[in-house]
Motif scaffolding. Structure first.
Motif, PDB file in Angstrom:
ATOM      1  N   VAL A 269      16.069   0.388   1.176  1.00  0.00           N
ATOM      2  CA  VAL A 269      16.583   1.533   0.434  1.00  0.00           C
ATOM      3  C   VAL A 269      15.734   1.751  -0.812  1.00  0.00           C
ATOM      4  N   PHE A 270      15.331   2.995  -1.046  1.00  0.00           N
ATOM      5  CA  PHE A 270      14.565   3.336  -2.243  1.00  0.00           C
ATOM      6  C   PHE A 270      15.509   3.543  -3.425  1.00  0.00           C
ATOM      7  N   VAL A 271      15.086   3.098  -4.612  1.00  0.00           N
ATOM      8  CA  VAL A 271      15.900   3.211  -5.818  1.00  0.00           C
ATOM      9  C   VAL A 271      15.044   3.667  -7.000  1.00  0.00           C
ATOM     10  N   ALA A 272      15.725   4.189  -8.001  1.00  0.00           N
ATOM     11  CA  ALA A 272      15.107   4.506  -9.290  1.00  0.00           C
ATOM     12  C   ALA A 272      15.966   3.829 -10.349  1.00  0.00           C
ATOM     13  N   ALA A 273      15.338   3.125 -11.285  1.00  0.00           N
ATOM     14  CA  ALA A 273      16.077   2.393 -12.315  1.00  0.00           C
ATOM     15  C   ALA A 273      15.503   2.729 -13.682  1.00  0.00           C
ATOM     16  N   GLY A 274      16.395   2.911 -14.638  1.00  0.00           N
ATOM     17  CA  GLY A 274      15.972   3.205 -15.998  1.00  0.00           C
ATOM     18  C   GLY A 274      17.144   3.111 -16.957  1.00  0.00           C
ATOM     19  N   ARG A 275      16.913   3.545 -18.185  1.00  0.00           N
ATOM     20  CA  ARG A 275      17.951   3.505 -19.210  1.00  0.00           C
ATOM     21  C   ARG A 275      18.280   4.918 -19.680  1.00  0.00           C
ATOM     22  N   VAL A 276      19.577   5.138 -19.892  1.00  0.00           N
ATOM     23  CA  VAL A 276      20.057   6.387 -20.477  1.00  0.00           C
ATOM     24  C   VAL A 276      20.927   5.999 -21.661  1.00  0.00           C
ATOM     25  N   ARG A 277      20.499   6.405 -22.851  1.00  0.00           N
ATOM     26  CA  ARG A 277      21.204   6.069 -24.098  1.00  0.00           C
ATOM     27  C   ARG A 277      21.500   4.564 -24.187  1.00  0.00           C
ATOM     28  N   GLY A 278      20.522   3.762 -23.791  1.00  0.00           N
ATOM     29  CA  GLY A 278      20.626   2.313 -23.898  1.00  0.00           C
ATOM     30  C   GLY A 278      21.340   1.623 -22.752  1.00  0.00           C
ATOM     31  N   LYS A 279      21.887   2.382 -21.833  1.00  0.00           N
ATOM     32  CA  LYS A 279      22.622   1.801 -20.705  1.00  0.00           C
ATOM     33  C   LYS A 279      21.716   1.756 -19.479  1.00  0.00           C
ATOM     34  N   GLN A 280      21.586   0.565 -18.875  1.00  0.00           N
ATOM     35  CA  GLN A 280      20.765   0.384 -17.674  1.00  0.00           C
ATOM     36  C   GLN A 280      21.460   1.013 -16.468  1.00  0.00           C
ATOM     37  N   LEU A 281      20.744   1.882 -15.743  1.00  0.00           N
ATOM     38  CA  LEU A 281      21.284   2.526 -14.550  1.00  0.00           C
ATOM     39  C   LEU A 281      20.333   2.331 -13.384  1.00  0.00           C
ATOM     40  N   GLN A 282      20.901   2.227 -12.192  1.00  0.00           N
ATOM     41  CA  GLN A 282      20.093   2.188 -10.976  1.00  0.00           C
ATOM     42  C   GLN A 282      20.655   3.238 -10.029  1.00  0.00           C
ATOM     43  N   PHE A 283      19.795   4.152  -9.603  1.00  0.00           N
ATOM     44  CA  PHE A 283      20.188   5.258  -8.739  1.00  0.00           C
ATOM     45  C   PHE A 283      19.617   5.023  -7.349  1.00  0.00           C
ATOM     46  N   THR A 284      20.446   5.115  -6.322  1.00  0.00           N
ATOM     47  CA  THR A 284      19.986   4.972  -4.949  1.00  0.00           C
ATOM     48  C   THR A 284      19.454   6.312  -4.469  1.00  0.00           C
ATOM     49  N   ILE A 285      18.186   6.330  -4.076  1.00  0.00           N
ATOM     50  CA  ILE A 285      17.563   7.554  -3.573  1.00  0.00           C
ATOM     51  C   ILE A 285      17.935   7.750  -2.112  1.00  0.00           C
ATOM     52  N   GLY A 286      17.767   6.719  -1.305  1.00  0.00           N
ATOM     53  CA  GLY A 286      18.124   6.796   0.111  1.00  0.00           C
ATOM     54  C   GLY A 286      17.346   5.797   0.933  1.00  0.00           C
ATOM     55  N   PRO A 287      17.719   5.668   2.199  1.00  0.00           N
ATOM     56  CA  PRO A 287      17.096   4.663   3.063  1.00  0.00           C
ATOM     57  C   PRO A 287      15.719   5.091   3.575  1.00  0.00           C
TER      58      PRO A 287
END
Length: 88
Positions: free
Chosen positions: A45-63
């Motif tokens: 699964v492809f993902v994108a990870a980063g920070r928004v206003r100091g909070k770590q987020l990981q977004f699943t793009i798709g398989p």
């Protein structure tokens, strides 16, 4: 860090348990925060990870299969730009 190519994604070995992350890197088109999550069952699964206003987020793009590595990289760029702009 590995270059996330079709060959790499197809041949990467699943971990014995849990999941393993592989981040895009080592080439001129590398996108920081774009990666591949591989489960012990072999799901990719492809993902994108980063920070928004100091909070770590990981977004699943798709398989892998639904998205090619280039399509996922392009979506990751868009998602990461939104994160830089403060959208979560």
């Amino acid at each position: 860090m590995a270059k996330l190519t079709k060959t790499f994604v197809e041949k990467v070995q699943p971990p014995a348990s849990g999941h393993a992350m592989h981040w895009d890197g080592g080439h001129d088109r590398a996108v920081k925060g774009y990666g591949l999550r591989v489960s012990s069952l072999g799901k990719r699964v492809f993902v994108a990870a980063g920070r928004v206003r100091g909070k770590q987020l990981q977004f699943t793009i798709g398989p892998f299969g639904q998205f090619t590595e280039d399509e996922a990289r392009s979506r990751a760029r868009a998602i990461l730009q939104q994160m830089r702009e403060g959208t979560d």
